[in-house]
Write an enzyme that holds these catalytic residues in place. Sequence first.
Site, mmCIF file in Angstrom:
data_model
loop_
_atom_site.group_PDB
_atom_site.id
_atom_site.type_symbol
_atom_site.label_atom_id
_atom_site.label_comp_id
_atom_site.label_asym_id
_atom_site.label_seq_id
_atom_site.Cartn_x
_atom_site.Cartn_y
_atom_site.Cartn_z
ATOM 1 N N HIS A 1 -74.938 17.255 96.419
ATOM 2 C CA HIS A 1 -75.757 16.105 96.050
ATOM 3 C C HIS A 1 -75.849 15.137 97.225
ATOM 4 O O HIS A 1 -74.919 15.019 98.023
ATOM 5 C CB HIS A 1 -75.173 15.396 94.833
ATOM 6 N N GLU B 1 -79.845 11.040 86.395
ATOM 7 C CA GLU B 1 -78.991 9.850 86.418
ATOM 8 C C GLU B 1 -79.812 8.566 86.456
ATOM 9 O O GLU B 1 -79.401 7.529 85.909
ATOM 10 C CB GLU B 1 -78.035 9.903 87.599
#
Length: 712
Positions: free
Chosen positions: A481, A506
């Site tokens: 990520h 998110e």
Amino acid sequence: MKIKLTLAVLLLGAITSHAKVIQSPNGQISIDFRLKNGIPTYKVNYKEIPVIKESKLGVELREGNNLMDGFEQVNISTSSFDETWQPVWGEVKEIRNHYNEMVAELKQPATNRYMNIRFRVYDDGVGFRYEFPQQKNLVYFTIKEEHTQFALTGDHTAWWIPGDYDTQEYDYTQSKLSEIRGLLRNAVTSNASQTVFSETGVQTSLQMKTAEGLYINLHEAALTDYSCMHLNLDDKNMIFESWLTPDAEGYKGRLQTPCHSPWRTIIVSDNACDILASHLILNLNEPCKLEDTSWIKPVKYVGVWWEMITGKGTWSYTNALPSVKLENCDYSKLPKNGTHSANNDNVKRYIDFAAEHGFDQVLVEGWNIGWEDWFGNQKNYVFDFVTPYPDFDIKALNEYAHSKGVRLMMHHETSGSSVNYERHLEAAYQLMNKYGYNSVKSGYVGNMLPYGEHHYGQWMNDHYLHCVKEAAKHKIMVNAHEAVRPTGLCRTYPNLIGNESARGTEYQAFGGSKPFHTTILPFTRLQGGPMDYTPGIFEMDIEKINPNNHSHVNATIANQLALYVTMYSPLQMAADIPENYERFMDAFQFIKDVAVDWDDSKYLEAEPGKFITVARKAKDTGNWFVGCVAGDAEHTSKITLDFLDADKKYIATVYADGKDADYKTNPQSYTIKKGIVTNKTKLNLRAVAAGGYAISIIEAKDTSELKGLKKL
């Protein structure tokens, strides 16, 4: 695998010693290369329609004597290549790699330097790169800038995010190219690390559509030992030019011959589905370099993550410390904060849920010491990646998970300190081997260390690949990520099983994403490789999870189900907390059933920003899964299931938006309908704005399975 290499010259166009034209195998795409007053130039046509007008090629060097002009042609050769290869995991079982190639060998007499430009033309697009042979007068050199042009034929519609050296976590903007300058400032939203470089700079993969209905995608492939390419727009002349990510000193690359750039890619079609189905970027990467890939397996997982993202829980163990120095911090003597999510009891709850519902792994973030002051401080020694908090019994929890047929997924957040991560990498991977972890989610939140380096620069790109290679030695799969966006390297190193590198789920807990976001990502971010998007949110009102978080997820439940098909990834998370799935177990059944590896994929309909409908055949089965996501407006699909076998019957379960579904006011309204389908079945299905539908189509092995069911 069948490989055919034609070494004889394959000259598909004409004409002088300084101008050559080469076409795709089907003859629909052509590249015209020529030297114009010593300057390399190229043009691209699709079905005789100009796609890229005459554009310049070249590289500017720090040392002077740029490799941009003054060239003469030494030789030009053409060839053809055709192979079929099988990915370790993927959207299809086999991929054909068929292209015609042209290599222009150039010499700069004034410096006695040599540079080659290699073009490959596929039926779905083109790739080209710079190659620098080993030579006496060009050994070590520094790139000041690469000047690759993409001269466009008009003011196209584009789906873009701001050019940035450190993040792709932006919402997409749809506009004319001429409007980028006026819109870019408002398109820049805050991030833990960001460096916007221009008022007209955008990132690849860039998706465009011409007024005539051509879809054009610009990206790069096989990004290794080089800086990530962005695009900067000359909006007076509608010319994009490459803009590389600089290092700490402002330079764009440090190379040693022999070497080459990544491929610059142009995918083009008059059908949007062809853009989504393209394998050009994968094909431009080298074949798999791992001898044994038997340990690389697609993963469906749950995790102790969403409760922390929403603010219900925390990564940190204690609130008693203003700062942490790991070498002299005894956590056993510190009071717990009572919100630490990665504790033994909570992790066991997720393990039990995973085991009950057939998930492979459980991601646990916040298990290791150091989270109390990890964010925003640019600490060198921020984590050691091996020492758990006192309330996380790493041995007992892994044994418990294994007893249930489940693995834990490791989490390594570097906080941007790549040097510290490399320092601890071997010990961290050995710990994973010791306890049976076979996959890791790594993170690079915040500004980079070494100071001045960027997430997408040459130094960091080398780091990401180093971690993947080292992980392969330990039979570990990597999901990185905040790393550079993928460019097809998962073909060469298939243990690179996922990346984030975009605005993921998110952000739905950080204020939301635009409703059309997931109708654009497959045209842009996913062109280079799969994304760990983390779908599957069922409770859209985040305040019900954390009373202090007033965010709202801009999607319906049916939309979230469809993402498991439309957002291709061999790594799929059911991201919500168990309690929310337990409230909607009939809808949750689709997430349990849907595959993560495929033998075939059919893109049924698509339009960037509006809708995408995909059908995929599960690996080694006769079962199919269909997903449709809609953008800002309602969409009605009219699809035929002609991809099914003609002599078989199937049981289809359709999960669709309810009649009163609305992503803002009633996102949890859905319907489930079950019936018999064949390859002649036609379906009309409605998806509301930011909604969708998902279908499981299971092959009937016996007529008794069809009892009581009607045709859909």
